[in-house]
Each structure stands twice: as structure tokens, then as C-alpha cells.
Design a protein around this motif. Structure first.
Motif, PDB file in Angstrom:
ATOM      1  N   LEU A 232       1.006  -1.352   0.095  1.00  0.00           N
ATOM      2  CA  LEU A 232       0.019  -0.003  -0.010  1.00  0.00           C
ATOM      3  C   LEU A 232       0.845   1.436   0.039  1.00  0.00           C
ATOM      4  O   LEU A 232       0.400   2.217  -0.538  1.00  0.00           O
ATOM      5  CB  LEU A 232      -1.138  -0.041   1.140  1.00  0.00           C
ATOM      6  N   HIS A 233       2.197   1.332   0.819  1.00  0.00           N
ATOM      7  CA  HIS A 233       2.982   2.353   0.712  1.00  0.00           C
ATOM      8  C   HIS A 233       4.284   2.011   1.138  1.00  0.00           C
ATOM      9  O   HIS A 233       4.363   1.217   1.995  1.00  0.00           O
ATOM     10  CB  HIS A 233       1.975   3.444   1.722  1.00  0.00           C
ATOM     11  N   ALA A 234       5.261   2.744   0.741  1.00  0.00           N
ATOM     12  CA  ALA A 234       6.748   2.501   1.273  1.00  0.00           C
ATOM     13  C   ALA A 234       7.182   3.801   1.258  1.00  0.00           C
ATOM     14  O   ALA A 234       7.060   4.822   0.267  1.00  0.00           O
ATOM     15  CB  ALA A 234       7.425   1.523   0.385  1.00  0.00           C
ATOM     16  N   PHE A 235       7.963   4.377   2.305  1.00  0.00           N
ATOM     17  CA  PHE A 235       8.437   5.637   2.555  1.00  0.00           C
ATOM     18  C   PHE A 235       9.616   5.964   3.398  1.00  0.00           C
ATOM     19  O   PHE A 235       9.671   4.643   4.376  1.00  0.00           O
ATOM     20  CB  PHE A 235       7.561   6.579   2.815  1.00  0.00           C
ATOM     21  N   LYS A 236      10.415   6.807   3.413  1.00  0.00           N
ATOM     22  CA  LYS A 236      11.536   6.949   4.299  1.00  0.00           C
ATOM     23  C   LYS A 236      10.906   7.809   5.555  1.00  0.00           C
ATOM     24  O   LYS A 236      10.205   8.809   5.285  1.00  0.00           O
ATOM     25  CB  LYS A 236      12.610   7.928   3.627  1.00  0.00           C
TER      26      LYS A 236
ATOM     27  N   ARG B  95      -6.788   5.151   1.578  1.00  0.00           N
ATOM     28  CA  ARG B  95      -7.249   5.178   0.082  1.00  0.00           C
ATOM     29  C   ARG B  95      -6.766   3.969  -0.630  1.00  0.00           C
ATOM     30  O   ARG B  95      -7.631   3.417  -1.335  1.00  0.00           O
ATOM     31  CB  ARG B  95      -7.131   6.467  -0.456  1.00  0.00           C
ATOM     32  N   ARG B  96      -5.518   3.644  -0.581  1.00  0.00           N
ATOM     33  CA  ARG B  96      -5.038   2.536  -1.298  1.00  0.00           C
ATOM     34  C   ARG B  96      -5.543   1.176  -0.600  1.00  0.00           C
ATOM     35  O   ARG B  96      -5.566   0.273  -1.568  1.00  0.00           O
ATOM     36  CB  ARG B  96      -3.479   2.529  -1.303  1.00  0.00           C
ATOM     37  N   LEU B  97      -5.651   1.076   0.559  1.00  0.00           N
ATOM     38  CA  LEU B  97      -6.426  -0.025   1.013  1.00  0.00           C
ATOM     39  C   LEU B  97      -7.566  -0.276   0.234  1.00  0.00           C
ATOM     40  O   LEU B  97      -8.319  -1.350  -0.187  1.00  0.00           O
ATOM     41  CB  LEU B  97      -6.775  -0.206   2.400  1.00  0.00           C
ATOM     42  N   ALA B  98      -8.502   0.710   0.498  1.00  0.00           N
ATOM     43  CA  ALA B  98     -10.045   0.572  -0.452  1.00  0.00           C
ATOM     44  C   ALA B  98      -9.888   0.291  -1.835  1.00  0.00           C
ATOM     45  O   ALA B  98     -10.585  -0.585  -2.202  1.00  0.00           O
ATOM     46  CB  ALA B  98     -10.674   1.934  -0.210  1.00  0.00           C
ATOM     47  N   ALA B  99      -8.818   0.859  -2.545  1.00  0.00           N
ATOM     48  CA  ALA B  99      -8.546   0.479  -4.150  1.00  0.00           C
ATOM     49  C   ALA B  99      -7.951  -0.899  -3.918  1.00  0.00           C
ATOM     50  O   ALA B  99      -8.660  -1.761  -5.202  1.00  0.00           O
ATOM     51  CB  ALA B  99      -7.460   1.418  -4.549  1.00  0.00           C
ATOM     52  N   ALA B 100      -7.214  -1.352  -3.016  1.00  0.00           N
ATOM     53  CA  ALA B 100      -7.061  -2.849  -3.313  1.00  0.00           C
ATOM     54  C   ALA B 100      -8.143  -3.684  -3.096  1.00  0.00           C
ATOM     55  O   ALA B 100      -8.222  -4.839  -3.589  1.00  0.00           O
ATOM     56  CB  ALA B 100      -5.899  -2.887  -2.033  1.00  0.00           C
ATOM     57  N   GLU B 101      -9.188  -3.342  -2.253  1.00  0.00           N
ATOM     58  CA  GLU B 101     -10.322  -4.203  -1.838  1.00  0.00           C
ATOM     59  C   GLU B 101     -10.935  -4.196  -3.097  1.00  0.00           C
ATOM     60  O   GLU B 101     -11.717  -5.260  -3.602  1.00  0.00           O
ATOM     61  CB  GLU B 101     -11.162  -3.750  -0.754  1.00  0.00           C
ATOM     62  N   ARG B 102     -11.279  -3.110  -3.963  1.00  0.00           N
ATOM     63  CA  ARG B 102     -11.828  -3.124  -5.022  1.00  0.00           C
ATOM     64  C   ARG B 102     -11.170  -3.860  -6.365  1.00  0.00           C
ATOM     65  O   ARG B 102     -11.745  -4.688  -6.922  1.00  0.00           O
ATOM     66  CB  ARG B 102     -12.348  -1.789  -5.633  1.00  0.00           C
ATOM     67  N   ASP B 103      -9.974  -3.805  -6.333  1.00  0.00           N
ATOM     68  CA  ASP B 103      -9.090  -4.543  -7.213  1.00  0.00           C
ATOM     69  C   ASP B 103      -9.229  -5.954  -7.019  1.00  0.00           C
ATOM     70  O   ASP B 103      -9.538  -6.750  -8.040  1.00  0.00           O
ATOM     71  CB  ASP B 103      -7.749  -4.152  -7.278  1.00  0.00           C
ATOM     72  N   HIS B 104      -9.210  -6.439  -5.941  1.00  0.00           N
ATOM     73  CA  HIS B 104      -9.117  -7.970  -5.357  1.00  0.00           C
ATOM     74  C   HIS B 104     -10.336  -8.471  -5.666  1.00  0.00           C
ATOM     75  O   HIS B 104     -10.682  -9.557  -6.197  1.00  0.00           O
ATOM     76  CB  HIS B 104      -9.018  -7.986  -3.872  1.00  0.00           C
TER      77      HIS B 104
END
Length: 67
Positions: A25-29, A48-57
Motif C-alpha cells: 500500500l505504501h513505502a516511505f522513508k 485510500r490505497r487499501l480501499a482501492a486494493a479491496e476493489r481490485d481484489h
């Protein structure tokens, strides 16, 4: 996941909520020198990215219809 490299700290956020896939979902320094709190903006982005991942899945792995 938290990791150190060359004196810097990095974080990666992923979900194993789904049996068929792992979504990063995210990678950062990590910028803050004090505390472990993740900035609010990063938290909102992850949500937001988790919600998008749920839709994609749901689309990629939807059950096949029986004839």
C-alpha cells in the motif's frame, strides 16, 4: 515492516487480508527523528490505497459463476 539502511529508516505498509495476493500500500522513508507515529497524510493515503486494493481484489478474484 520497518527497516534501516545507511542510517535511514524506511517503512512499508502492506495487507495480507486476501488469501490470493499481497498488496503493497505504501513505502516511505521515515523523516521524524523522534517518535514512531506515521504522519496523518500517509495514513490517509494508506486508507485510500487499501480501499482501492479491496476493489481490485474483488474484481480480479470474483468467484466464477456455476453453469
Amino acid at each position: 515492516m520497518i527497516g534501516d539502511f545507511d542510517g535511514d529508516t524506511y517503512r512499508a505498509v502492506y495487507t495480507v487480508r486476501f488469501s490470493e495476493a499481497v498488496y503493497v500500500l505504501h513505502a516511505f522513508k521515515k523523516k521524524s527523528k523522534r517518535g514512531a507515529a506515521t504522519p496523518k497524510g500517509d495514513i490517509e493515503l494508506i486508507k485510500r490505497r487499501l480501499a482501492a486494493a479491496e476493489r481490485d481484489h474483488a474484481e480480479r478474484f470474483k468467484p466464477e459463476k456455476q453453469p
